[in-house]
Scaffold this motif. Structure first.
Motif, short mmCIF file in Angstrom:
data_model
loop_
_atom_site.label_atom_id
_atom_site.label_comp_id
_atom_site.label_asym_id
_atom_site.label_seq_id
_atom_site.Cartn_x
_atom_site.Cartn_y
_atom_site.Cartn_z
N LEU A 1 0.83 -1.21 0.00
CA LEU A 1 0.00 0.00 0.00
C LEU A 1 0.86 1.26 0.00
CD1 LEU A 1 -2.85 -1.07 2.42
CD2 LEU A 1 -2.93 -0.90 -0.06
N SER A 2 1.95 1.24 0.76
CA SER A 2 2.87 2.38 0.78
C SER A 2 3.47 2.59 -0.62
CB SER A 2 3.99 2.12 1.80
OG SER A 2 4.97 3.11 1.72
N PHE A 3 3.87 1.51 -1.24
CA PHE A 3 4.40 1.57 -2.60
C PHE A 3 3.36 2.16 -3.55
CE2 PHE A 3 4.65 -0.54 -6.77
CZ PHE A 3 5.90 -0.12 -7.18
N ALA A 4 2.11 1.75 -3.38
CA ALA A 4 1.03 2.24 -4.25
C ALA A 4 0.87 3.75 -4.12
CB ALA A 4 -0.28 1.53 -3.92
N VAL A 5 0.89 4.28 -2.92
CA VAL A 5 0.73 5.72 -2.70
C VAL A 5 1.86 6.49 -3.39
CG1 VAL A 5 0.78 7.54 -0.96
CG2 VAL A 5 -0.60 5.50 -0.58
N VAL A 6 3.08 6.02 -3.21
CA VAL A 6 4.22 6.68 -3.85
C VAL A 6 4.09 6.59 -5.37
CG1 VAL A 6 6.72 6.56 -4.21
CG2 VAL A 6 5.78 6.34 -1.91
N HIS A 7 3.72 5.43 -5.85
CA HIS A 7 3.63 5.23 -7.29
C HIS A 7 2.51 6.09 -7.91
CE1 HIS A 7 4.54 2.16 -10.59
NE2 HIS A 7 4.00 3.21 -11.14
N PHE A 8 1.36 6.15 -7.26
CA PHE A 8 0.27 7.00 -7.76
C PHE A 8 0.72 8.46 -7.83
CE2 PHE A 8 -2.49 3.47 -6.38
CZ PHE A 8 -3.34 3.37 -7.47
N LEU B 1 -4.15 6.55 -12.07
CA LEU B 1 -5.06 5.47 -11.69
C LEU B 1 -4.74 4.15 -12.39
CD1 LEU B 1 -8.45 7.38 -11.57
CD2 LEU B 1 -7.06 6.58 -9.66
N ILE B 2 -4.47 4.21 -13.67
CA ILE B 2 -4.34 2.99 -14.45
C ILE B 2 -2.98 2.31 -14.27
CG2 ILE B 2 -4.31 2.05 -16.79
CD1 ILE B 2 -6.42 4.20 -17.48
N GLU B 3 -1.92 3.00 -14.60
CA GLU B 3 -0.60 2.36 -14.59
C GLU B 3 -0.18 1.89 -13.19
OE1 GLU B 3 3.57 1.77 -14.24
OE2 GLU B 3 2.54 3.51 -13.41
N PRO B 4 -0.26 2.73 -12.17
CA PRO B 4 0.16 2.25 -10.85
C PRO B 4 -0.74 1.14 -10.29
CG PRO B 4 0.24 4.62 -10.90
CD PRO B 4 -0.48 4.17 -12.15
N ALA B 5 -2.01 1.16 -10.61
CA ALA B 5 -2.89 0.10 -10.12
C ALA B 5 -2.44 -1.25 -10.68
CB ALA B 5 -4.33 0.39 -10.53
N ILE B 6 -2.14 -1.29 -11.95
CA ILE B 6 -1.66 -2.53 -12.56
C ILE B 6 -0.29 -2.89 -12.00
CG2 ILE B 6 -0.91 -3.56 -14.75
CD1 ILE B 6 -3.13 -1.80 -16.07
N ASN B 7 0.57 -1.91 -11.87
CA ASN B 7 1.92 -2.16 -11.37
C ASN B 7 1.89 -2.61 -9.90
OD1 ASN B 7 4.66 -2.37 -11.58
ND2 ASN B 7 5.06 -0.19 -11.57
N VAL C 1 -0.44 -4.39 -8.40
CA VAL C 1 -0.81 -5.81 -8.40
C VAL C 1 0.38 -6.66 -8.83
CG1 VAL C 1 -2.31 -7.54 -9.46
CG2 VAL C 1 -3.26 -5.34 -8.75
N ALA C 2 1.09 -6.21 -9.86
CA ALA C 2 2.27 -6.93 -10.33
C ALA C 2 3.33 -7.00 -9.24
CB ALA C 2 2.83 -6.28 -11.59
N PHE C 3 3.53 -5.89 -8.52
CA PHE C 3 4.51 -5.84 -7.44
C PHE C 3 4.12 -6.82 -6.33
CE2 PHE C 3 5.81 -4.06 -3.31
CZ PHE C 3 7.18 -4.03 -3.47
N TYR C 4 2.85 -6.86 -5.96
CA TYR C 4 2.37 -7.76 -4.91
C TYR C 4 2.62 -9.21 -5.32
CZ TYR C 4 -0.75 -10.15 -1.71
OH TYR C 4 -1.27 -11.00 -0.77
N MET C 5 2.29 -9.55 -6.56
CA MET C 5 2.52 -10.90 -7.03
C MET C 5 4.01 -11.23 -7.07
SD MET C 5 -0.50 -11.91 -7.21
CE MET C 5 -0.19 -13.54 -7.85
N HIS C 6 4.82 -10.27 -7.47
CA HIS C 6 6.27 -10.44 -7.49
C HIS C 6 6.78 -10.76 -6.09
CE1 HIS C 6 10.44 -8.91 -7.17
NE2 HIS C 6 10.57 -9.47 -8.37
N GLU C 7 6.30 -10.04 -5.09
CA GLU C 7 6.71 -10.28 -3.71
C GLU C 7 6.31 -11.68 -3.26
OE1 GLU C 7 8.33 -8.19 -1.17
OE2 GLU C 7 9.04 -7.35 -3.06
#
Length: 66
Positions: A5-12, A34-40, A42-48
Motif C-alpha cells: 500500500l505504501s508503494f502504491a501511494v508513492v507510485h500514484f 489510476l491505471i498504470e500504478p494500479a496494474i503495477n 498488483v504486479a509488485f504484490y505478485m512479485h513479492e
C-alpha cells in the motif's frame, strides 16, 4: 500488505506528477495515476509473493547448518 500500500501511494503520486508535468492536464495525470500504478501495484504484490516462495523453497533445499 502495508509495504504494498505504501508503494502504491508513492507510485500514484509519481505517475500523476509525471503525467501532469508532461501534458499540463490534470485529467491525463489523473488517468495515468489510476491505471498504470494500479496494474503495477498488483504486479509488485505478485512479485513479492513469488519471491518469498522462491526464498522459502531455497531455504528448505539448502538449510543452514548451525
Amino acid at each position: 500488505m502495508t509495504k504494498t500500500l505504501s508503494f502504491a501511494v508513492v507510485h500514484f503520486s509519481v505517475a500523476f506528477t509525471v503525467g501532469y508535468v508532461m501534458t499540463g492536464s490534470v485529467l491525463v495525470g489523473g488517468t495515468m495515476a489510476l491505471i498504470e500504478p494500479a496494474i503495477n501495484t498488483v504486479a509488485f504484490y505478485m512479485h513479492e509473493k513469488v519471491w518469498t516462495a522462491i526464498k522459502q523453497d531455497s531455504a528448505e533445499r539448502n538449510p543452514v547448518i548451525q
